[in-house]
Each structure stands twice: as C-alpha cells, then as structure tokens.
Design an enzyme around this catalytic site. Sequence first.
Site, PDB file in Angstrom:
ATOM      1  N   ASP A  49      19.892  23.932 -30.840  1.00 12.72           N
ATOM      2  CA  ASP A  49      18.623  23.964 -30.105  1.00 12.72           C
ATOM      3  C   ASP A  49      18.770  23.476 -28.667  1.00 12.72           C
ATOM      4  OD1 ASP A  49      17.125  24.856 -32.311  1.00 12.72           O
ATOM      5  OD2 ASP A  49      16.952  22.810 -33.080  1.00 12.72           O
TER       6      ASP A  49
ATOM      7  N   ASP B 127      11.319  25.110 -33.622  1.00  9.00           N
ATOM      8  CA  ASP B 127      12.431  25.433 -34.504  1.00  9.00           C
ATOM      9  C   ASP B 127      11.951  25.180 -35.931  1.00  9.00           C
ATOM     10  OD1 ASP B 127      15.124  25.957 -35.332  1.00  9.00           O
ATOM     11  OD2 ASP B 127      15.346  23.803 -35.607  1.00  9.00           O
TER      12      ASP B 127
ATOM     13  N   CYS C 178       0.842  -1.199   0.000  1.00  7.33           N
ATOM     14  CA  CYS C 178       0.000   0.000   0.000  1.00  7.33           C
ATOM     15  C   CYS C 178       0.872   1.242   0.000  1.00  7.33           C
ATOM     16  CB  CYS C 178      -0.942   0.005   1.207  1.00  7.33           C
ATOM     17  SG  CYS C 178      -0.098   0.150   2.792  1.00  7.33           S
TER      18      CYS C 178
ATOM     19  N   ASP D 248      15.756  20.126 -33.079  1.00  3.12           N
ATOM     20  CA  ASP D 248      16.498  18.911 -33.427  1.00  3.12           C
ATOM     21  C   ASP D 248      17.995  19.110 -33.540  1.00  3.12           C
ATOM     22  OD1 ASP D 248      16.477  20.421 -35.770  1.00  3.12           O
ATOM     23  OD2 ASP D 248      16.602  18.623 -37.020  1.00  3.12           O
TER      24      ASP D 248
ATOM     25  N   CYS E 133       3.508   1.761   2.690  1.00  2.00           N
ATOM     26  CA  CYS E 133       4.744   1.002   2.476  1.00  2.00           C
ATOM     27  C   CYS E 133       5.735   1.839   1.668  1.00  2.00           C
ATOM     28  CB  CYS E 133       4.457  -0.294   1.730  1.00  2.00           C
ATOM     29  SG  CYS E 133       3.277  -1.387   2.552  1.00  2.00           S
TER      30      CYS E 133
END
Length: 765
Positions: A634, A431, A10, A630, A13
């Site tokens: 960037d 971009d 639970c 990419d 725990c």
Amino acid sequence: MKLTLTSMSCASCVGRVDRALGALSGVLDVNVNLAAESAVVTVAEGVVNPQDLLTATRAAGFPAELAKTSEGISAAARKEEDARLISRKTMIAAMLALPVFVIEMGSHLIPGVHELITGAIGQQVSWYFQFALTTIILGGPGWVFFAKGIPALLRGAPDMNSLVAVGTGAAWAYSVVATFLPGLLPEAVRAVYFEAAAVIVVLILLGRWLEARAKGRTGAAIERLLGLQVRTARVIRDGEAEEVEIDGISVGDILLVRPGERIALDGEVLSGEAYVDESMITGEPVPVAKAEGDAVTGGTVNGSGSLHIRTMRVGTDTTLAQIIRMVEEAQGCKLPIQGLVDRVTSWFVPAVMAVAAITVAIWLTVGTNHDVTLALVAGVSVLIIACPCAMGLATPTSIMVGTGRAAEMGVLFRKGDALQALASVDVVALDKTGTVTEGRPEMTDLVLADGFEHDEVLSLIAAVESQSEHPVAKAITRAAQVEGAARAKVEEFESITGYGVRARVSGRDVLVGADRLMAREELDPGNLARAEADLAAKGRTSLYAAIDGRVAAVIAVADPVKPSSARAIRALHAAGLRVTMVTGDKRETAEAIAREVGIDTVIAGVLPDGKIAALDSLREGGARVTFVGDGINDAPALAHADVGIAIGTGTDIAIESADVVLMSGDLRGIVNAFQVSRHTMRNIRQNLFWAFGYNTALIPVAAGVLYPAFGQLLSPVLAAGAMALSSVFVLSNALRLRRLRPVMDERAASTGPREMAVPQETASC
C-alpha cells in the site's frame, strides 16, 4: 534543526525570524511557530551549522537556543515561568496605575472629584504625581516594550512592541511637555494623558499574561504524552528484580511489570497474562488481553496480573517517543492557509504606523488648535488597536490544540499539510485486508484436483507460505500446524510481487498465488476454476497452488470484517464522503465484503502500481482522495493519495509513506481524523476572520472616522483593552478544540455513529 525562540510577540515577528533564517545560504526551509515559540529549520548538511542560525536570529532581535531533548517538558516549564513573570509585572503595573486612573478619569467621570483634587493638592501637583507613577510603570514593567520595540523600529522592522512603545511614549511625552513646559502648548490643549500610557501598559501586559497561560494549555497534549514516560523499571538480573533507570535498560532485557504499573518500554510478553489499558496510546477505552507472545507498548498500564516482558525497543525508537515526535512536528507545522497570514503581516505593522502618521497629519491639517489633542488620541489609538497579535496566533494555536487532541484520540498527523488537506477530501479509498477486515484470515477450504492428496498438498503449500509475511500465508501456515501437517524443507524461495510466491520444496516445484499467476505461467486450472469462483462469491479469498507444473488445489481463506467497519463507513457517508474499496483481491470477494459493510464502489484485482491508477481514476472531476492502507504493497498508494492514512498496526513502510497514522488499527480512527481536521480548519477560519476583521473594522474607528457624526473618539485605553481581548478570544476559541469528543467510541456501538459534531460546544466550532 529545531530552535527555541524568545522575544516573539506578534505575527510580524514570525515574518522577520523567517526572513532572517531564510536568507542564510544552505537553509532549505524555515517554519516559525509563534504559539510554540519555536522554529524548525531544514538545512543542507555541511553548509550551515547551528551557530549560524543562532547568530541570524540574534541579529534580527530574537535570541534563540537549540531545542533540547525532552523539549516538551522544558517548554512547558518555560511557558509556566513566563506566565508567572508576566503576572508579577501586571500586578505591579496595575497597582501603580490605579491611582493615576482614579485621579485623572475620576475627575472626568464623577462630579466633584476634580474640585476635590484641585482643592486638596492642586492640579499641578496631581500631574506631578501621575508623572512619577507613570514613569515608574514605563521604566519598570513596561520597559520591555521600549527595549524590544525601539531597536526593531530603528532597524526598519517595527513589531507590536514598536507600536506600543511609540503609542505610550507619545502619550507620555505630550503629557510631560504639558506638565513641565506648559508654555510650549496653547492653553486650550494643555492636558495630560499619563493615565492612557499607564493603563495601556497594564492592559497589554494582562493580555500577554492570559496569552502565556493559554499557550501553556495548547501544549497540554504533549505534556500528557511526556507524562506517560516511565523513569524507572524493574529489570530481572541474576534472577532478581532490581529498580533500574530507564536509560540503563537495553534491548533484550527482561522487565517485571506488576498489576497497576505502567509498562516502561515496547516489548513482547514472555510469561503471564493480563489486561492492558492502551487508551492513552490508541484512544481505545477497552483494555486489551495480553499473553505470551503478544506485543506491548511503553506507556500503557498493566491492569491485572504480573507480566514478564522482553524489551524490543528503547530510547527514541519506542512507540511513545515516536508519537511524541510526530505530535511535536505536527504542532510546529505551517499549513498552506498560513501563507496568506504571512503575506499580510509582513507589511501590516509598517502600514499601521503609516496610517497612524497620516491620521495625526489629517487631524492637525483640517482641525483647529483644539484638534492637537484629538490628533494625539487618534494616532495613539490606531497604533495600539492594530497590534497583530491575534493574526499571529490564529493558525498555530488551533494546530497545536487540534493535533494534540487528535493524538489523544489515537490519530497522528505526521505531515502538516494533511490537517488542512483532509478537510477537503471527497473520496475515501480503502484497502481491504487489515483495513476493512481483521487482517488475520483463517483457511476455510482446500479443494484438490484429481490425483493429489490433502496432507501432502497442504504440507507443500504451508512450507512455501511459511517464508512469507502476508496475512493469507500466515493463515495457511496456522491451518497446517493445527492439522499436524509434516514440515518440508524449502529451497529457492521467490516472491513474485502482485502475483504470488514460488519455491522448491522437497525437490518439487511449488507455485502459490492468484489466478493471474496461473495465467502468467500458462497453467490451466481446469475444473478448479468453478470451485474458485464459488468460493470467491462467498466473500472468501481464493488462491491456486500448482505442483510440478500442474494446478493441484484451490485454497480459500476468509478474513473476517472488523466489527466497527460497517459503522465507520456509515459515519463517513453521513459526513458526505464517498467510500471506495481498492484491493488486489478478486472482484467477487471484494464485492461480497463491500455489500456487507456498505462500501459504494469496488476496484478489485489491482496490483500495487494499479492502485495508483485507481486513485487517479477516482480523482476525475477534481475530487480529492484519501487512501487508507496498512501493508507494504500500500506504500505507493499512500504516498500518491492527496492524503495517505496508515493503519498503525500495519508495516513500518506503510506508516512512513502516510500523512496520517491511526494508532488503534480501527476504521473508526478515520472518522475521528476527519472530525479533527474539519473542526480545526473551521476553528482557524473563525480565528482569522476575527483577527483580520477586528483590525480592518477598528482601525478606521480608532482614526476618528465616526467623530464627525457622533463627536466621539476611541480612547487609547479602550483600544488597548480591545487589542488584548482579540488575542485572548483567538486563544480561547482554539482551546475549545480540547473538548472535541471522538465521533465513534465504544459507547456509540449500540446507537450507531453520531454526527460529526461536538456535543459540548456550539455549532460554530
């Protein structure tokens, strides 16, 4: 370090494991996941060793072991075995509990049964029979609750097992006194509750069995990814193809992949042509043509034609291995919203035990002697119904299923909080090159200044650009190769970040870059400025070339827009998001592309550090921003954004800086990322509402708040059933995320983007 834990049942725990590990000197961060039954621990190198962690968890009552390589397979097998073990316990307990339930409850519910039992064997004998069967249940299938719950209670850290142990133990002990020492109880309250203790154990075991089965399904995405890993491959050695174990293959080995076979490792096609199904990696359903020089990914399927492939990455460096690692890390993450759950559950179980004690005390204080029985029923019901299993499962199960489904769509959440942060984003900043556009531009124009020759200028420019990895540079180099321009020798090459490049070529000083490079070098473009402006207005990227201190030419390059960009941006608009393009390109070029695809605003002509300032300007008014890119340039913006999304076909640096990676290299992946994030967060909120609302509403009912008005108490048996049902509900709700379909796919091409919804599900998901 990652630990595989046992005995967690639970949310409390989770808190105890977290505190036990966090108390060690040198532990920097702890992330415990109930659904995955794991803990990821960040430690200071050389301060904490693995044995210290294992000792700490064992002392807290939760034995652990270090997670092994290919843990996804062993974890799935372990959960399957756990489910089988619990199912056997449940069946045994149910068979033993059935006679107890029929004897006791039949006497109350069916007229004449009580008289039949009394006349046949007598009430006292029936109690002996119930005692024997119930004791076997508690000492056999139900012993796990006592073995784990009582030590936890004695340590002052009670958990769900403690609640069940105390509740069923109290019902059993009261019944034993009534059976064997009846003189200790007033005659009016001599009754047995063996059936309550027995059926509670059955129902909670049933709930745990259903949980175990559901937990196994939450990791289905990892299992499917692991299933893509090839065990053997055909390696060309001494001119012959031989079957080799995957661990025996090295970088540079040549693989033979026949039609219909799965490609074993990442590599490059040396010879052959084929269409390769990459859907399991990228989420894209259309096979991709592969020929000499093309890259292929391990785990994808060769649809037609034989391929000879040189391996480029092996072992943990392969794309598939990295994807699996990212998904595992995302599934084990702890979202900010989980902090609320942790704070509540840290005191929840002790508070429940206190409420149960107060409930019993009130019934004994304000009631008559007859209320001893009612006090027992109410106290046990409070203990059983308040088990916080659903609270602990509410967040991690949704995360596991959501991130797994995202991976199947080609969306990888690298950092945990991105799943939550993306759902609250207001602005998407894109971009241009390689993101909105194909990233593979082609040279379209070369406009010369007076006194320069086309072939000579193109040869010098191409020589400089051959030293660069920029897409525009590659376009110019390809154009020179097509035209057969002479190759020149390059010396003293220098990249000027944000401006362009410089080199000595065949003894001549050559500059290639944007107009700001010419301005920096104080070079006047003269009449070429008008030509550059005309080309930019057509949406073409324009660069200047200067030779020996004189502007010699304007080069125009067109980067075609990706076919899906416009549809993806329309889908983002439909989702209520504002879309901005942030690019280092000229404003005229950027605005031409923005008009073509429907982008709202453009921030153009910015250097890499200027993109950070641009993101800050977009944040004005409290807006949250995601940046999509990419390239190497960037990386700062990806790291600075509230959520950075990298195109998976981009550079490794960009991917490492991002929070989310799109494997397909397609803007449609952004739409799918938002879909998964929003649906997962909605699913988590539904789960938390159910878990907290259930406990908040039913604890008073279990305590007997409705008894004065209606004369009814909640039976401990019904309380156990309701508790088990709450956990199953939370898990079942999370599993609905497996049915999420991509918002945009190939089938949507002719009809435009669908709404961000799940057609197979109700609107609540």
